[in-house]
Write an enzyme that holds these catalytic residues in place. Sequence first.
Site, short mmCIF file in Angstrom:
data_model
loop_
_atom_site.label_atom_id
_atom_site.label_comp_id
_atom_site.label_asym_id
_atom_site.label_seq_id
_atom_site.Cartn_x
_atom_site.Cartn_y
_atom_site.Cartn_z
N ALA A 234 5.16 2.79 12.23
CA ALA A 234 5.73 2.90 10.89
C ALA A 234 6.79 1.83 10.61
O ALA A 234 7.21 1.67 9.47
CB ALA A 234 6.35 4.29 10.71
N LYS A 235 7.22 1.13 11.65
CA LYS A 235 8.21 0.04 11.51
C LYS A 235 9.41 0.48 10.67
O LYS A 235 9.78 -0.18 9.71
CB LYS A 235 7.57 -1.23 10.97
CG LYS A 235 6.51 -1.82 11.93
CD LYS A 235 6.03 -3.18 11.51
CE LYS A 235 5.06 -3.78 12.50
NZ LYS A 235 3.76 -3.07 12.62
N ARG A 236 10.03 1.58 11.06
CA ARG A 236 11.18 2.08 10.34
C ARG A 236 12.44 1.32 10.74
O ARG A 236 12.54 0.83 11.87
CB ARG A 236 11.37 3.58 10.62
CG ARG A 236 10.29 4.47 10.02
CD ARG A 236 10.29 4.36 8.51
NE ARG A 236 9.34 5.25 7.89
CZ ARG A 236 8.21 4.86 7.30
NH1 ARG A 236 7.86 3.59 7.27
NH2 ARG A 236 7.40 5.75 6.73
N THR B 147 7.44 2.96 15.93
CA THR B 147 7.97 1.60 16.04
C THR B 147 9.15 1.45 15.08
O THR B 147 9.14 2.01 13.99
CB THR B 147 6.91 0.54 15.71
OG1 THR B 147 6.36 0.80 14.41
CG2 THR B 147 5.78 0.55 16.73
#
Lengths: 211, 211
Positions: B24-26, B50
């Site tokens: 989700a690349k938060r 992620t």
Amino acid sequence: MEALKRTCAWLHAHYPEIPILLDAKRGDMENTNEAYARAIFDYYEADAVTVHPYLGAKALAPFLDRPAKTSFVLCRTSNPDSAELQELEVAGGPLYLKIARLAAGPEWNRHGNVGLVTGATYPTDLGRIRAVAPNLPLLVPGIGAQGGELEPVLNYGLDATGEGIIISASRSIIYASSGPDFAEAARREAAHLAQAMQQGQQEVMEKRRKF
Amino acid sequence: MEALKRTCAWLHAHYPEIPILLDAKRGDMENTNEAYARAIFDYYEADAVTVHPYLGAKALAPFLDRPAKTSFVLCRTSNPDSAELQELEVAGGPLYLKIARLAAGPEWNRHGNVGLVTGATYPTDLGRIRAVAPNLPLLVPGIGAQGGELEPVLNYGLDATGEGIIISASRSIIYASSGPDFAEAARREAAHLAQAMQQGQQEVMEKRRKF
């Protein structure tokens, strides 16, 4: 997602002059960013977005190549201890300043639609960013709940024309009251801040004219 | 969101031994990350996520302070031109290596649950990351559609015990066929990669034993 979609549609219908900025902090691979850009700009019809710089300009192309939309690149964020990475020394200056230079440069800003996120909680850094990016709009969170002050932000952040900063306050407005008067309290808080911004802007520009 | 929720629930019900990682690349402020962590770990019941490192360890606390969940920090991403920021020189080495060191250190990895994202497309960088983070799990995208090769990834990435890397292929599997045999083709492609991984792992460990 439905509530957000309806909110954006309502705002565009009733206040078409107010731009909508989704503080979504996106930053993925190019093909995934392509889908994110469609969601944010086409589905929600937002006018601007915030993005992470770490994957580089090429990955951000789906955002940057929307000339009518603005992408605000995370530069000097307002949170405590954001210095951990953002003030790492690269080529004689902090990383956040290198990012400001890149974002203002001809590759990232090829359509003149790039802005920077720089927190009110670090006003002197805001001044350094303004110095290397004199024409970029700055999105400035951190006024209100996070404790940033208005005067230094205006002083360091306003561009040569006395414009160029978007001051954002969230929690101090939406949580102004948890009682039944929450809407009125939020309106009051927003109006109060808007007035303070306008007055502060005039004072700063007056001071600048004198020197 | 509903499809994702149902997919996660189905996977947990039928394959409880397979961890679910949301790429989700938060990377937001601490209070927003708190809500993201609840969504990802509690609502979707994912096992890993992620995250972007740019706001620092304190902002990532809601992810890092979940001892039973793994957070993979973006380090050396697989996309073209990811070097633009990731190879900026900080304190005598590239930025991505500084991030690897931080992520492996006692503050970020206080619960022993941090991993790193490092693309198969830059295998020698993967080796440099493994050298400074000998015990961290590495999430390695870029095999398949992006053109990364398996052998150097295993060679540079496997830890001392011959484990420690999660190789991820997405497009080469889910788009293996656009015909009615898409499910069978995806299964075939996944099985083929799994076998190649297992064989490559054995070869690398055999070679290591000899030297």
